[in-house]
Design a protein around this motif. Structure first.
Motif, PDB file in Angstrom:
ATOM      1  N   PRO A 101      35.200  41.342  43.594  1.00  0.00           N
ATOM      2  CA  PRO A 101      34.761  40.022  44.039  1.00  0.00           C
ATOM      3  C   PRO A 101      34.281  39.107  42.914  1.00  0.00           C
ATOM      4  O   PRO A 101      33.484  39.505  42.069  1.00  0.00           O
ATOM      5  N   HIS A 126      24.151  40.743  41.325  1.00  0.00           N
ATOM      6  CA  HIS A 126      23.397  42.000  41.253  1.00  0.00           C
ATOM      7  C   HIS A 126      24.107  42.949  40.302  1.00  0.00           C
ATOM      8  O   HIS A 126      25.173  42.641  39.771  1.00  0.00           O
ATOM      9  N   ASP A 182      31.044  46.630  40.493  1.00  0.00           N
ATOM     10  CA  ASP A 182      32.133  45.734  40.909  1.00  0.00           C
ATOM     11  C   ASP A 182      31.805  44.266  40.647  1.00  0.00           C
ATOM     12  O   ASP A 182      32.671  43.400  40.782  1.00  0.00           O
ATOM     13  N   HIS A 183      30.567  43.976  40.213  1.00  0.00           N
ATOM     14  CA  HIS A 183      30.169  42.590  39.955  1.00  0.00           C
ATOM     15  C   HIS A 183      29.904  42.292  38.478  1.00  0.00           C
ATOM     16  O   HIS A 183      29.899  41.132  38.087  1.00  0.00           O
ATOM     17  N   ASP A 204      27.646  40.233  48.810  1.00  0.00           N
ATOM     18  CA  ASP A 204      27.102  41.530  49.210  1.00  0.00           C
ATOM     19  C   ASP A 204      25.793  41.317  49.955  1.00  0.00           C
ATOM     20  O   ASP A 204      24.887  40.670  49.428  1.00  0.00           O
ATOM     21  N   HIS A 216      26.465  46.951  53.699  1.00  0.00           N
ATOM     22  CA  HIS A 216      27.367  45.807  53.895  1.00  0.00           C
ATOM     23  C   HIS A 216      27.461  45.400  55.357  1.00  0.00           C
ATOM     24  O   HIS A 216      27.117  46.170  56.254  1.00  0.00           O
ATOM     25  N   HIS A 262      34.917  40.140  50.054  1.00  0.00           N
ATOM     26  CA  HIS A 262      34.437  41.508  49.774  1.00  0.00           C
ATOM     27  C   HIS A 262      34.971  42.487  50.822  1.00  0.00           C
ATOM     28  O   HIS A 262      34.233  43.242  51.440  1.00  0.00           O
TER      29      HIS A 262
HETATM   30 ZN   LIG Z   1      30.081  44.452  45.758  1.00  0.00          ZN
END
Ligand SMILES: [Zn+2]
Ligand SMILES: [Zn+2]
Ligand SMILES: [Zn+2]
Length: 275
Positions: free
Chosen positions: A43, A81, A85-86, A182, A213, A235
């Motif tokens: 994402p 955060h 994945d970020h 998220d 989530h 996401h």
């Molecule tokens: Zn994420």
């Protein structure tokens, strides 16, 4: 009335969950099907305003995203955060500092910044005497930040294990866009800030509940309650098949997909355009 030009544009660089879609070693029809709108990188959202570019999150697909979508400059990075994945594309952000005179600011809450400093000390500190340090500056994101006339505010949301996590409220004039990639819920004060927004982009992981989530069903409930002029889902895992699911979503709500670009204007308050 002539529509006014967009005040800023949004482009989805990635709309997938932490595994991306297709997911490794998954033989589900979505992963094997190869539909272009089911290809979901990790994402990330690009904000284009006044010739400048800001990116919200730089995950492990950032290099591919920058190449695919032709990103040639970067003026600010906002991190929601610390999850991989970020943030795990931050190393590739260094290239965008070469042409800069001022350091490139990376905004995040103080706890997330500390984690980034541990993983990426070399992007902002002298590690080898005499070696140049990339022009990157970690900046605590405590109050709203303005980049190219767009104001970026943190929307603190619950996600996982008491980890600090935020969505982002983008404002310019009367236009409001909320991007929340998220969360497992939305607190009342955040709801109050994003109610009736022009664009609300909310996460939905899958159909089955997950502790960190939102499910698609919960996300659609929240979108209905919060009443944006236009809502998008991001996401997403591989439960969701774009051609099968998107046409049946409620009026004004769409699945986002990698490369989707939205012009946000003041006279229309919103306008969608596909690329
Ligand atoms: Zn994420
Ligand atoms: Zn799959
Ligand atoms: Zn996360």
């Amino acid at each position: 009335m002539q529509p006014s030009p967009p005040m800023f544009d949004l482009r989805f660089l990635g709309t997938g969950w932490s595994h991306g879609v297709p997911m490794l070693a998954c033989d589900c029809p979505v992963c094997l099907g190869n539909h272009p709108r089911n290809r979901r990188r990790r994402p990330s959202l690009q904000v284009l305003a006044g010739g400048m570019t800001a990116v919200i999150d730089t995950g492990p697909d950032f290099r591919d995203q920058a190449l695919t979508f032709g990103i040639t400059r970067l003026d600010a990075v906002f991190m929601t955060h610390e999850h991989a994945d970020h943030v795990m594309g931050l190393d590739d952000v260094r290239r965008f500092t070469w042409a800069r005179t001022e350091p490139l600011p990376i905004y995040a809450d103080p706890v997330t910044l500390e984690r980034l400093r541990i993983v990426y000390p070399y992007v902002s500190e002298v590690r080898i005497p005499g070696k140049a340090v990339p022009k990157i500056r970690f900046v605590p994101w405590e109050s709203p930040v303005e980049v190219a006339g767009v104001r970026y505010s943190r929307l603190d949301v619950p996600h996982a294990d008491n980890l600090p996590c935020c969505g982002v409220l983008l404002e310019r004039g009367e236009v409001r866009v909320a991007y929340i990639p998220d969360c497992n819920d939305l607190p009342g004060p955040v709801k109050d800030r994003i109610r009736d927004a022009d664009v609300l982009i909310l996460n939905a992981l899958r159909h089955r509940p997950h502790p960190a989530h939102l499910t698609l069903e919960r996300s659609l409930e929240l979108l209905k309650e919060l009443n944006p002029r236009r809502g998008y889902i991001t996401h997403m895992g591989c439960d969701f098949d774009y051609p099968a699911l998107n046409p049946g979503l409620p009026e004004g709500i769409e699945m986002a997909y990698d490369g989707l670009r939205i012009g946000v204007s003041s006279s229309l308050r919103h306008a969608g355009q596909r690329v």
